[in-house]
Design an enzyme around this catalytic site. Structure first.
Site, PDB file in Angstrom:
ATOM      1  N   CYS A 279       0.842  -1.195   0.000  1.00  0.00           N
ATOM      2  CA  CYS A 279       0.000   0.000   0.000  1.00  0.00           C
ATOM      3  C   CYS A 279       0.875   1.242   0.000  1.00  0.00           C
ATOM      4  CB  CYS A 279      -0.887  -0.025   1.241  1.00  0.00           C
ATOM      5  SG  CYS A 279      -1.755   1.521   1.507  1.00  0.00           S
TER       6      CYS A 279
ATOM      7  N   CYS B 255      -0.799   5.987   7.164  1.00  0.00           N
ATOM      8  CA  CYS B 255      -2.128   5.551   7.582  1.00  0.00           C
ATOM      9  C   CYS B 255      -2.067   4.775   8.893  1.00  0.00           C
ATOM     10  CB  CYS B 255      -2.714   4.667   6.482  1.00  0.00           C
ATOM     11  SG  CYS B 255      -4.293   3.948   6.899  1.00  0.00           S
TER      12      CYS B 255
ATOM     13  N   CYS C  28      -2.918   0.067   9.274  1.00  0.00           N
ATOM     14  CA  CYS C  28      -1.945  -1.034   9.398  1.00  0.00           C
ATOM     15  C   CYS C  28      -0.761  -0.521  10.205  1.00  0.00           C
ATOM     16  CB  CYS C  28      -1.358  -1.419   8.049  1.00  0.00           C
ATOM     17  SG  CYS C  28      -2.498  -2.172   6.915  1.00  0.00           S
TER      18      CYS C  28
ATOM     19  N   CYS D  76      -8.195   0.816   0.083  1.00  0.00           N
ATOM     20  CA  CYS D  76      -7.460   0.108   1.135  1.00  0.00           C
ATOM     21  C   CYS D  76      -7.328  -1.370   0.771  1.00  0.00           C
ATOM     22  CB  CYS D  76      -8.195   0.249   2.457  1.00  0.00           C
ATOM     23  SG  CYS D  76      -7.553  -0.790   3.760  1.00  0.00           S
TER      24      CYS D  76
ATOM     25  N   GLU E 120     -25.459 -11.890  26.400  1.00  0.00           N
ATOM     26  CA  GLU E 120     -24.911 -10.727  25.704  1.00  0.00           C
ATOM     27  C   GLU E 120     -25.597  -9.473  26.228  1.00  0.00           C
ATOM     28  OE1 GLU E 120     -22.676  -9.697  23.175  1.00  0.00           O
ATOM     29  OE2 GLU E 120     -23.659  -7.756  23.456  1.00  0.00           O
TER      30      GLU E 120
ATOM     31  N   ASP F  38     -15.956 -15.055  25.329  1.00  0.00           N
ATOM     32  CA  ASP F  38     -15.315 -14.287  24.244  1.00  0.00           C
ATOM     33  C   ASP F  38     -15.467 -12.798  24.559  1.00  0.00           C
ATOM     34  OD1 ASP F  38     -14.272 -13.311  21.894  1.00  0.00           O
ATOM     35  OD2 ASP F  38     -15.916 -13.986  20.625  1.00  0.00           O
TER      36      ASP F  38
ATOM     37  N   CYS G 133      -9.337 -11.384  22.391  1.00  0.00           N
ATOM     38  CA  CYS G 133      -8.718 -10.458  21.457  1.00  0.00           C
ATOM     39  C   CYS G 133      -7.652  -9.620  22.155  1.00  0.00           C
ATOM     40  CB  CYS G 133      -9.763  -9.567  20.792  1.00  0.00           C
ATOM     41  SG  CYS G 133     -10.767  -8.663  21.976  1.00  0.00           S
TER      42      CYS G 133
HETATM   43  N1  SAH Z   1     -18.768 -14.004  20.466  1.00  0.00           N
HETATM   44  C1  SAH Z   1     -19.206 -12.946  19.589  1.00  0.00           C
HETATM   45  C2  SAH Z   1     -18.979 -11.537  20.133  1.00  0.00           C
HETATM   46  C3  SAH Z   1     -17.636 -11.252  20.727  1.00  0.00           C
HETATM   47  S1  SAH Z   1     -17.289  -9.541  21.002  1.00  0.00           S
HETATM   48  C4  SAH Z   1     -18.575 -13.098  18.228  1.00  0.00           C
HETATM   49  O1  SAH Z   1     -17.566 -13.766  18.080  1.00  0.00           O
HETATM   50  O2  SAH Z   1     -19.108 -12.544  17.269  1.00  0.00           O
HETATM   51  C5  SAH Z   1     -17.679  -9.309  22.674  1.00  0.00           C
HETATM   52  C6  SAH Z   1     -19.150  -9.134  22.935  1.00  0.00           C
HETATM   53  O3  SAH Z   1     -19.314  -8.966  24.343  1.00  0.00           O
HETATM   54  C7  SAH Z   1     -19.788  -7.917  22.291  1.00  0.00           C
HETATM   55  O4  SAH Z   1     -20.916  -8.330  21.570  1.00  0.00           O
HETATM   56  C8  SAH Z   1     -20.186  -7.036  23.488  1.00  0.00           C
HETATM   57  O5  SAH Z   1     -21.389  -6.335  23.262  1.00  0.00           O
HETATM   58  C9  SAH Z   1     -20.361  -8.046  24.585  1.00  0.00           C
HETATM   59  N2  SAH Z   1     -20.184  -7.594  25.965  1.00  0.00           N
HETATM   60  C10 SAH Z   1     -19.375  -6.610  26.433  1.00  0.00           C
HETATM   61  N3  SAH Z   1     -19.417  -6.570  27.767  1.00  0.00           N
HETATM   62  C11 SAH Z   1     -20.280  -7.533  28.180  1.00  0.00           C
HETATM   63  C12 SAH Z   1     -20.729  -7.986  29.468  1.00  0.00           C
HETATM   64  N4  SAH Z   1     -20.295  -7.434  30.590  1.00  0.00           N
HETATM   65  N5  SAH Z   1     -21.601  -9.018  29.492  1.00  0.00           N
HETATM   66  C13 SAH Z   1     -22.036  -9.602  28.358  1.00  0.00           C
HETATM   67  N6  SAH Z   1     -21.646  -9.217  27.121  1.00  0.00           N
HETATM   68  C14 SAH Z   1     -20.776  -8.187  27.029  1.00  0.00           C
END
Ligand code: SAH
Length: 484
Positions: free
Chosen positions: A73, A79, A82, A165, A358, A413, A440
């Site tokens: 790029c 930018c 990246c 991009c 969620e 997650d 993440c």
């Molecule tokens: N597992 C899903 C989302 C992961 S991202 C996937 O892979 O697509 C993390 C998620 O946690 C988001 O959707 C966010 O809204 C949610 N989140 C953030 N804090 C939270 C909490 N205290 N309790 C429940 N969910 C939460």
């Protein structure tokens, strides 16, 4: 040695920092150098000096690192999208693998030998380009007053113009060029953060990678309400955008706040459907490779929902998470932080019953609809915070609901800040056989795994998955099992 601003040093870069900057040392004093890579010998100029470290600017590369490649790029250096495009892709993967391993050792307190033994090879992409299914482009004015779009330079709100991009979908360029052309033709002003004037703030483009459906959402500085035309000559713009192959949904989102939050609360569809679909396939590991099975899940995605930005790698990540859960058909599973139910629906293939939690109400609505549309009946979703919903069920589930109190597997997650302490405590009380942690941010992952280990769990497997090629972000999944 006294270090001062504007001094020039020659330094060998040894490591990569959290934001992709090169790190080198002079007599134990650390220098953080943007755009420098491990292996570079470089002449650098100190820009900001602190007690034990300094920031420096790359003046000249005296001897380039053997891992250096010519970035594809042309604006990769300016930018902020990246950070490590100049590092060969193989070395990027090695960097990410060692970043996770180091955090597990340093923060998690695990033995280095044990970590090296249990970590499986990182899952990279065959072609790490054009992988993002979502991009959000800020709009602004160039010096001569014409509207421009691109990405912000790192840590600033200066737009580096670029509609092409290399990480985004190939379709983005035509969409953005069409919108820019319309703005020039009909004098539609881009939003100006300084004055609060102007209309177009951002354009969000999403693409269902496996369905080829496209979504465009134009974020405007307007109050919303009942009006139907927010963009001057809106129908002419819609006519042009609708012609693009795959176009499925065009909407406007209203945001009049003086804020960095991109989208406002209200969205109005002005052409086509409210949502697009994407389909993710369940994969089977074949050595270090993956092969498609005949099972897949179709997801409905709204402009504001969270959805993994890399569909190809999401299939691999979720399939790995499912294999770590070791489901045989009879298990009860909690999926915490479930978003629109992506992982929950994958888990439903192998479990007796899945419970998703969620916090965002729209995401829970999407999750329920996704289950229904896929004909999946063994998943139930709860709206609320994991740290509130889980203890509530642990405390109140009565007779006959012991499966909920003592599930076989809990999958988490969480966002970057990791799990709440109450969530971890409740997981320990519920005593699932396995905890699958999708993360993440490997620093908070390591912190949380340490707590689970102290509570009687053992780290058994771990795998990094490169969702964000050319950036410093890292995604990984770990399996913890309960000590007998
Ligand atoms: N597992 C899903 C989302 C992961 S991202 C996937 O892979 O697509 C993390 C998620 O946690 C988001 O959707 C966010 O809204 C949610 N989140 C953030 N804090 C939270 C909490 N205290 N309790 C429940 N969910 C939460």
């Amino acid at each position: 040695m006294g270090f001062e601003k504007n001094q020039i040093y020659t330094v060998t870069i040894e490591d990569i920092g959290a934001e992709g900057e090169g790190i080198g040392k002079i007599e134990g004093f650390s220098l953080f150098v943007k755009d420098a890579l491990p292996g570079d010998v470089a002449k650098v100029k100190l820009t900001k000096v602190r007690k034990n470290y300094a920031f420096a600017r790359l003046e000249e590369i005296i001897k380039p690192s053997p891992s250096r490649v010519e970035p594809c790029c042309p604006v990769s250096r300016q930018c902020g999208g990246c950070q490590i495009q100049a590092l060969s892709y193989g070395k990027q993967l090695a960097f990410k693998q060692s970043k996770v391993e180091n955090n597990l050792v340093r923060i998690g307190g695990f033995e280095p030998e044990m970590i090296r033994e249990i970590m499986e090879p990182i899952i990279g992409m065959e072609s790490p380009w054009h992988y993002r299914n979502k991009a959000q482009y800020p709009f602004g004015c160039s010096k001569d007053g014409t509207p421009v779009t691109g990405f912000y330079a790192g840590r600033t709100h200066v737009i580096i113009p670029n509609t092409d991009c290399l990480l985004g979908a190939r379709e983005n360029k035509r969409i953005l060029d069409t919108i820019l052309k319309h703005m020039r033709q009909y004098q539609v002003a881009a939003y100006d953060e300084g004055t609060g004037q102007g209309l177009v703030r951002h354009v969000l483009v999403r693409k269902g990678f496996f369905t080829e459906e496209l979504m465009v959402c134009i974020v405007v500085n307007a109050p919303g309400g009942r009006k139907r035309e927010w963009i001057p000559e809106q129908n002419r713009l819609l006519d042009r955008l609708a012609l693009l192959p795959g176009m499925t949904s065009i909407s406007v989102n209203f945001n009049t706040e003086n804020t960095n939050v991109i989208m406002g609360k209200e969205t109005c569809t002005i052409w086509g459907r409210d949502k697009i679909r994407d389909r993710l396939h369940l994969l089977q590991a074949d050595g270090d490779d993956f092969i498609k099975t005949d099972r897949s899940v179709t997801y409905e995605i709204s402009p504001r929902s969270f959805y993994q930005v890399n569909s190809t790698q999401a299939e691999r990540l979720y399939s790995t998470a499912l294999s770590y859960a070791e489901l045989t058909g009879g298990e009860t599973v909690w999926d915490l932080y479930c978003g629109i139910g992506t992982i929950s629906l994958f888990l439903s293939f192998g479990a007796k019953q899945v419970y998703g939690v969620e916090v965002i109400p729209e995401a829970i609505e999407d999750a329920r609809e996704n289950a229904r549309k896929n004909g999946i009946t063994n998943v139930k979703f709860f709206e609320g915070k994991a740290e509130e919903v889980l203890p509530e069920f642990y405390g109140t589930a009565g007779e006959g609901e012991t499966d909920m109190r003592h599930p076989d597997v809990i999958v988490v997650d969480p966002p970057r800040k990791g799990c709440d302490e109450v969530t971890l405590e409740t997981i320990l009380k519920m005593q699932p056989e396995r905890v699958v942690y999708v993360s993440c941010d490997s620093a908070t992952l390591a912190r949380d795994l340490k707590i689970l280990c102290e509570g009687g769990y053992e780290l058994k497997r771990g795998r990094v998955c490169d969702q964000f090629c050319h950036s410093v972000h890292v995604e990984c999944v770990c399996l913890m099992t309960r000590n007998k």
